[in-house]
Design an enzyme around this catalytic site. Structure first.
Site, PDB file in Angstrom:
ATOM      1  N   ASN A  10       0.862  -1.178   0.000  1.00  0.00           N
ATOM      2  CA  ASN A  10       0.000   0.000   0.000  1.00  0.00           C
ATOM      3  C   ASN A  10       0.903   1.234   0.000  1.00  0.00           C
ATOM      4  OD1 ASN A  10      -1.807   2.054   0.531  1.00  0.00           O
ATOM      5  ND2 ASN A  10      -2.260   1.415   2.623  1.00  0.00           N
ATOM      6  N   LYS A  12       0.090   4.257  -0.191  1.00  0.00           N
ATOM      7  CA  LYS A  12      -0.566   5.426   0.414  1.00  0.00           C
ATOM      8  C   LYS A  12      -0.374   6.659  -0.498  1.00  0.00           C
ATOM      9  CE  LYS A  12       0.177   3.335   4.870  1.00  0.00           C
ATOM     10  NZ  LYS A  12       0.085   3.466   6.296  1.00  0.00           N
ATOM     11  N   HIS A  95      -9.505   0.640   5.280  1.00  0.00           N
ATOM     12  CA  HIS A  95      -8.194   0.904   5.891  1.00  0.00           C
ATOM     13  C   HIS A  95      -8.401   1.854   7.072  1.00  0.00           C
ATOM     14  CE1 HIS A  95      -4.116   2.319   6.498  1.00  0.00           C
ATOM     15  NE2 HIS A  95      -3.711   1.254   5.827  1.00  0.00           N
ATOM     16  N   GLU A  97      -6.851   4.334   8.081  1.00  0.00           N
ATOM     17  CA  GLU A  97      -6.713   5.767   7.758  1.00  0.00           C
ATOM     18  C   GLU A  97      -7.991   6.305   7.127  1.00  0.00           C
ATOM     19  OE1 GLU A  97      -2.994   5.395   5.635  1.00  0.00           O
ATOM     20  OE2 GLU A  97      -2.040   4.815   7.515  1.00  0.00           O
ATOM     21  N   GLU A 167      -5.147  -5.425  10.652  1.00  0.00           N
ATOM     22  CA  GLU A 167      -4.144  -4.375  10.859  1.00  0.00           C
ATOM     23  C   GLU A 167      -4.427  -3.655  12.175  1.00  0.00           C
ATOM     24  OE1 GLU A 167      -2.313  -3.123   6.872  1.00  0.00           O
ATOM     25  OE2 GLU A 167      -4.048  -1.849   7.215  1.00  0.00           O
ATOM     26  N   GLY A 173       2.409   2.000  10.688  1.00  0.00           N
ATOM     27  CA  GLY A 173       3.305   3.137  10.506  1.00  0.00           C
ATOM     28  C   GLY A 173       4.038   3.551  11.768  1.00  0.00           C
ATOM     29  N   SER A 212       3.555  -2.417  10.276  1.00  0.00           N
ATOM     30  CA  SER A 212       5.018  -2.408  10.417  1.00  0.00           C
ATOM     31  C   SER A 212       5.662  -3.742  10.043  1.00  0.00           C
ATOM     32  CB  SER A 212       5.408  -1.977  11.832  1.00  0.00           C
ATOM     33  OG  SER A 212       4.947  -0.657  12.079  1.00  0.00           O
TER      34      SER A 212
HETATM   35  C1  PEP Z   1      -0.767  -0.045   6.060  1.00  0.00           C
HETATM   36  O1  PEP Z   1      -0.901   1.141   5.848  1.00  0.00           O
HETATM   37  O2  PEP Z   1      -1.612  -0.832   5.609  1.00  0.00           O
HETATM   38  C2  PEP Z   1       0.382  -0.507   6.830  1.00  0.00           C
HETATM   39  C3  PEP Z   1       0.363  -1.701   7.309  1.00  0.00           C
HETATM   40  O3  PEP Z   1       1.413   0.400   7.022  1.00  0.00           O
HETATM   41  P1  PEP Z   1       2.866   0.095   7.664  1.00  0.00           P
HETATM   42  O4  PEP Z   1       3.370  -1.196   7.048  1.00  0.00           O
HETATM   43  O5  PEP Z   1       3.698   1.255   7.292  1.00  0.00           O
HETATM   44  O6  PEP Z   1       2.669  -0.063   9.125  1.00  0.00           O
END
Ligand code: PEP
Length: 250
Positions: A10, A12, A95, A97, A167, A173, A212
């Site tokens: 992703n 973003k 997601h 976000e 997630e 992040g 992460s």
């Molecule tokens: C994400 O945005 O789906 C995500 C898992 O981000 P990150 O790997 O940076 O934590």
């Protein structure tokens, strides 16, 4: 049963015409004979470019969002038909976000999931608890509620075509990944929860972990029986990291 592993990146709101090409060139040069299904989700503006770059490579294209409406007066939105024009096969939905910054409720997420399935594309349905919810021991309740909202909208038989991404919001992040065991516990719960409606479908559903994921923790995560791959944010923008994660998926 063996479920094919998926590694989805992703991007973003990152990238440019130049960096996208460099990133994909680097990744594609390293991953010819990997077993995992690799997906990339660039911003809308680059879907056309990336669609061309991944054509014939085995890498699939995802959008980061889509409208639940077919067409019409929805300024700033992008329809599923438009995404299909660009050979998009997967769409991220729910997601954290989008839920947090753009007010997407469980109901909207369920409507979008339904629209994605009806258009013939595959939703990657993101679920997960906040830090406060984990500390209050509400993780499983939150995940069950997020899954139920979609199950109630589409029915369990359609859920066979949904990819789930667990997630935990506190791990996205932040550099703070869930441990492989913490992730496995939730994945196992999600599968059992779906199995209460249909055990055969629950066995087939691919459940990705996100939060992460890096090349140095992906192998352990992927060794867990109910972790079927990863949704990767930050590390999907770095060639060595993304390639390392893909290779650890077998
Ligand atoms: C994400 O945005 O789906 C995500 C898992 O981000 P990150 O790997 O940076 O934590």
């Amino acid at each position: 049963m063996t479920r094919k592993k998926i590694v989805a990146g992703n991007w973003k709101m990152n990238g440019s015409l130049e960096t996208n090409e460099r990133l994909l060139d680097g990744v594609l040069a390293e991953i010819e004979s990997e077993n995992a299904l690799v997906i990339v989700a660039p911003p809308f503006t680059y879907l056309s470019q990336v669609s061309g770059l991944v054509k014939g490579t085995g890498v699939s294209l995802a959008a980061q969002n889509a409208s639940q409406y077919l067409s019409g007066a929805y300024t700033g939105e992008t329809s599923l038909t438009m995404l299909k024009d660009l050979s998009v096969e997967y769409v991220l939905v729910g997601h954290s976000e989008r839920r947090t910054y753009y007010g997407e409720t469980d109901h909207v997420v369920a409507e979008k999931t339904k629209a994605i399935l009806e258009s013939g594309l595959t939703p990657i349905l993101c679920i997960g608890e906040s830090l406060e919810e984990r500390q209050a021991e509400q993780t499983l309740v939150v995940c069950a509620n997020q899954i139920n909202a979609v199950l109630n909208e589409i029915g369990v038989s359609s859920f066979a075509k949904v990819v789930v991404a667990y997630e935990p919001v506190w791990a996205i992040g932040t550099g703070l990944s869930a441990t492989a065991q913490q992730a496995q516990d939730v994945h196992e719960f999600v599968r059992k929860h779906i199995a209460t409606q249909n055990a055969e479908i629950a066995e087939k559903v691919q459940i990705l972990y996100g939060g992460s994921v890096k090349a140095n923790n992906s192998e352990e995560l992927f060794s867990m029986p109910d972790i079927d791959g990863a949704l990767v944010g930050g590390a999907s923008l770095i060639v060595e990291e993304f390639v390392g994660i893909i290779k650890s998926a077998g």
